[in-house]
Design an enzyme around this catalytic site. Structure first.
Site, PDB file in Angstrom:
ATOM      1  N   GLU A   1      42.453  -0.912 -15.858  1.00  0.00           N
ATOM      2  CA  GLU A   1      43.271  -1.397 -14.603  1.00  0.00           C
ATOM      3  C   GLU A   1      44.002  -2.661 -15.227  1.00  0.00           C
ATOM      4  O   GLU A   1      45.270  -2.902 -14.972  1.00  0.00           O
ATOM      5  CB  GLU A   1      42.520  -2.040 -13.532  1.00  0.00           C
TER       6      GLU A   1
ATOM      7  N   HIS B   1      33.747  -0.430  -2.335  1.00  0.00           N
ATOM      8  CA  HIS B   1      34.883   0.356  -1.885  1.00  0.00           C
ATOM      9  C   HIS B   1      35.865  -0.164  -0.622  1.00  0.00           C
ATOM     10  O   HIS B   1      36.591   0.499  -0.203  1.00  0.00           O
ATOM     11  CB  HIS B   1      34.531   1.824  -1.750  1.00  0.00           C
TER      12      HIS B   1
END
Lengths: 427, 403
Positions: free
Chosen positions: B139, B208
């Protein structure tokens, strides 16, 4: 400094003095005793120059062998014009940085200033091969990269003084030298964070060619240090650059020290060039104190990238003559090590080469030095005379589209408030 | 232009709302912000004039939105097509990619896989593997790569497979995305869009289920928007791509299957404006993203109990649309903020401060903020339910504030 690693081994001495590895001089030193310090137990071997095995796919090999001990008559590496350009660029880098030190101690510039003295061969060797549309990405040690890329000394000095006429309007400072005109993409304060940006610039080059169908063979050169090579972003970008075959050259300016952290104490395998082939690109080591050697390697790496063959990792063994920054007392480095590299000053070496090979004479080189001195003096005068940024500049450039400051309680965009341009608006 | 979502049994009491109160007289210098519906024609001229005042928003009165998450289709609109929220995002993205060849997408599994929530489905087939780039799992590096590409002329849309993963890209988002325009003295622009699903889903676990808007809100130089309906999802996506600023577009995992009829023609939603969901008189409820639906569900109950809440979807998390919000506060004098962010340092906390600072004189009661618990989202369904604000709590809060 005892660790579990060396618990069972006799320590050869408990003082840090004895446990410190000495850097090799001109021959391979004996393997050091297993010590209690953490870090590589290898020293950096002398380049015996058979790196054919290092490059899996490219013919980039040990160019420095070719350069060694040449006879001047029929195998010169540079022409006179090129030699003078290189010399002038390195002198500019050196004089500019020396002037920065002076100005800093006189209180004209502040904060963290990282000088490039001693590493000029790397900047000049690479950047003088690039065109204006090629990009350069650097770190906080970026003054000389900016200068080599074409940013005027005035603009860089003004930026350091924090004046409006600086290349970034005084908003960036020493560690953020940017120039859209010359494609200098910065100037980054955190190590490693510029490498993805460089990867992105290389991506744009490939995109222009393959998606936009433009004629684009621009390359990007990313400069960073040995400390950065232990950072995740470096590896992530090596992977992506090789994967997408991006036109980028990763140049490691291995000056053996990350502030006070020796490269050998922080890296399991200190030979950084080897990390290239692990990702599928050539890894080359070059003597970064010799501008001609650097230039030869750079030529091949840039040509490779322009041909669309992908990235190259070039490790330049170099040295900074000053401390990490002007605030660094530089007490950890050995005087012998410093002397050794001082003897390999790249400017002296090039001067010697030019004179011995009759490419230039003393007078020409002296006149270049004088010209540069005047240029740097003039840059200082210009910076001194330039105005400081006014209050009105405070809120500009935060957003490219200042509507991003939003809508105020009165229904108008805050950037439409007249106080916005005065820099006193509530945002 | 269709109204947003109609529930069965929409109350008729709302049609007595006075639209004149919403339009303030001093907004004459922003010609596009009128009540009429202005359609941006899909021509080059329109694209060039964007950025000045060609953006638009719908300011018609809305009917009561009665349902929480599931929606009913609107059959009363004349033109338009019906789709799900993720399809609206895809449509917006595809239209912008058709319009400008510099727009590209990068992220994990955006290409061949079509995106983990199918937002980029089919785009790689249409535009190729370089324009819809499947990145490795890195990322920080690919966000930085997007930023470098933006500085050199492209307009990347960077997808975080889950917004939480962008924590790994914080270095790039904070230092480079937010700051480079400034530190380069305005020389380089970073027209990136960083988007992805976030928020608390159905037992996805703590990592998450994160709400990153609170972490990013302090970064100077970025804008943050949160979409909540197919209409504003497409509009915000397009506006974000066209914006010269870096924009973070927050989507919500549970909202991707919302269905709505949206206009056929080209439109965008103003990035800095809030959306009036339900006008009212008694209390202002400020919300965004998924909590909008909890609020509307609570609103149904509240209306039956005789309250008249005004619901505003703030949409722009940074900067806040203090005009819409302020007008509402001046009318109702009571504010309830309902958000999914954490209590500490969340969007609600900032909004409370902004309202207190700017509209203190207009408040009859302290600003109340309902946020998620300061707890890592538990896996167990019951616990997860208790970490997030539920409609019953909203009803209680309104009753409390309106005493």
């Amino acid at each position: 400094m005892a660790t579990a690693f060396s618990a069972t081994l006799p320590l050869h001495g408990s003082s840090s003095q004895e446990n410190r590895l000495l850097l090799p001089s001109t021959r391979l030193p004996p393997p050091p005793p297993p010590s209690s310090f953490l870090g590589s137990t290898r020293s950096l071997p002398i380049r015996r120059l058979n790196h054919a095995h290092a490059s899996r796919r490219s013919p980039v090999v040990a160019v420095q062998e070719i350069v060694k001990a040449k006879k001047p008559t029929n195998s010169l590496l540079i022409t006179k014009e090129e030699g003078l350009v290189l010399y002038e660029d390195m002198i500019l880098g050196r004089s500019f940085e020396d002037m920065c030190a002076q100005m800093y101690y006189r209180g004209k510039m502040f904060g963290f200033v990282h000088l490039y003295n001693g590493q000029e061969a790397v900047s000049t060797g690479f950047i003088k091969l690039l065109t204006q549309s090629d990009s350069v990405v650097s770190t906080y040690r970026d003054h000389v990269h900016a200068l080599s890329k074409g940013v005027s000394a005035r603009a860089v000095m003004s930026e350091l003084f924090g004046k409006v006429t600086g290349c970034c309007r005084g908003q960036g400072g020493s560690m953020h030298m940017f120039s859209k005109e010359h494609n200098m993409l910065g100037g980054f304060a955190f190590i490693g964070e510029g490498i993805p940006v460089a990867t992105g610039a290389a991506f744009t080059s490939k995109y222009k060619r393959e998606v936009l169908k433009q004629d684009c063979d621009d390359v990007t050169v990313a400069f960073f240090g040995d400390g950065t090579c232990n950072n995740g972003q470096f590896y992530e970008c090596l992977n992506m650059a090789a994967l997408y075959k991006l036109p980028i050259i990763f140049v490691v300016e291995n000056n053996l020290w990350a502030i006070g952290m020796s490269h050998l104490r922080s890296t399991s395998d200190p030979e950084i060039w080897k990390k290239g082939p692990a990702f599928g690109m050539p890894g080359v080591h070059v003597d970064g104190m010799d501008v001609l050697k650097v230039r030869e390697v750079a030529k091949e790496a840039v040509a490779r990238a322009r041909r669309g063959e992908g990235p190259t990792l070039v490790e330049c063994e170099t040295y900074r003559f000053r401390g990490h920054s002007l605030a660094d007392p530089d007490e950890l480095r050995d005087a012998a090590e410093k002397a050794k590299y001082a003897a390999r000053d790249p400017i002296t070496a090039l001067k010697k080469y030019l004179i011995e090979n009759k490419l230039a004479n003393e007078a020409e080189l002296k006149s270049i030095e004088k010209k540069i001195d005047e240029l740097v003096e003039e840059a200082v005068e210009f910076a001194e005379a330039s105005p400081q940024p006014g209050r009105s500049q405070l809120l500009e450039n935060v957003f490219a589209d200042p509507k991003g400051f939003g809508i105020g309680p009165d229904g108008r965009y805050r950037c439409e408030d007249p106080k916005f341009t005065e820099g006193t608006a509530q945002v | 232009m269709s109204a947003i979502i109609h529930g069965a049994g929409a109350a008729t009491a709302l049609t007595t709302f006075n639209s004149k109160k919403l339009v303030a007289p001093c907004r004459t210098n922003l010609p596009a912000r009128s009540k009429r519906c202005i359609v941006v024609a899909g021509s080059d001229d329109a694209s060039k004039s964007f950025g000045s005042s060609s953006v638009l928003s719908v300011r018609r009165p809305q009917k009561l939105i009665a349902n929480a998450v599931a929606t009913k289709t609107d059959t009363s609109a004349t033109t338009g097509h019906e789709l799900l929220l993720f399809e609206a995002l895809q449509e917006g993205l595809e239209e912008e990619m058709d319009r400008d060849p510099h727009v590209c997408v990068m992220g994990e599994d955006v290409g061949h896989y079509g995106g983990s929530y199918k937002v980029t489905k089919g785009l790689a087939d249409k535009f190729g593997d370089l324009r819809v780039l499947d990145t490795p799992i890195c990322e920080n590096a690919f966000t930085g790569m997007g930023i470098g590409a933006a500085m050199t002329g492209l307009r990347p849309v960077i997808e975080g497979m889950n917004m939480g993963f962008l924590l790994l890209a914080f270095n790039q988002i904070s230092n480079n995305c937010g700051m480079l325009h400034y530190t380069s003295g305005g020389q380089f622009t970073i027209p990136v869009v960083i988007r992805g699903p976030g928020g608390v889903g159905r037992q996805l676990g703590a990592e998450h289920s994160q709400r990153l808007e609170s972490y990013f809100q302090s970064i100077p130089g970025i804008q943050m928007v949160a979409c909540s309906t197919p209409y504003n999802a497409k509009g915000l996506m397009k506006a974000a791509i066209r914006s010269e600023n870096p924009v973070i577009l927050f989507e919500h995992v549970l909202l991707y299957n919302l269905k709505e009829k949206i206009p056929d023609d080209d439109y965008i939603c103003n990035l800095e404006e809030a959306e009036m969901v339900r006008p009212g008189e008694h209390i202002t409820i400020l919300t965004y993203s998924r909590m909008r639906y909890h609020v509307m569900q609570a609103a149904k109950t509240l209306v039956n109990k005789g309250y008249d809440p005004e619901v505003i979807d703030i949409r722009s998390l940074k900067p806040f649309d203090l005009y819409t919000i302020g007008n509402s506060v001046k009318k109702t004098h009571r504010v309830l903020i309902v958000e999914e962010c954490m209590r500490t340092g969340g969007i609600g906390a900032s909004l409370t401060a902004a309202i207190n600072e700017n509209f203190h004189d207009y408040l009859d009661a302290p600003v109340m903020c309902l946020s998620s618990q300061d707890v890592p989202t538990p896996y167990a369904g019951t616990l997860e339910e208790w970490t997030v604000v539920q409609p019953a709590q909203i009803v209680t809060a309104v009753e409390q504030l309106c005493q």
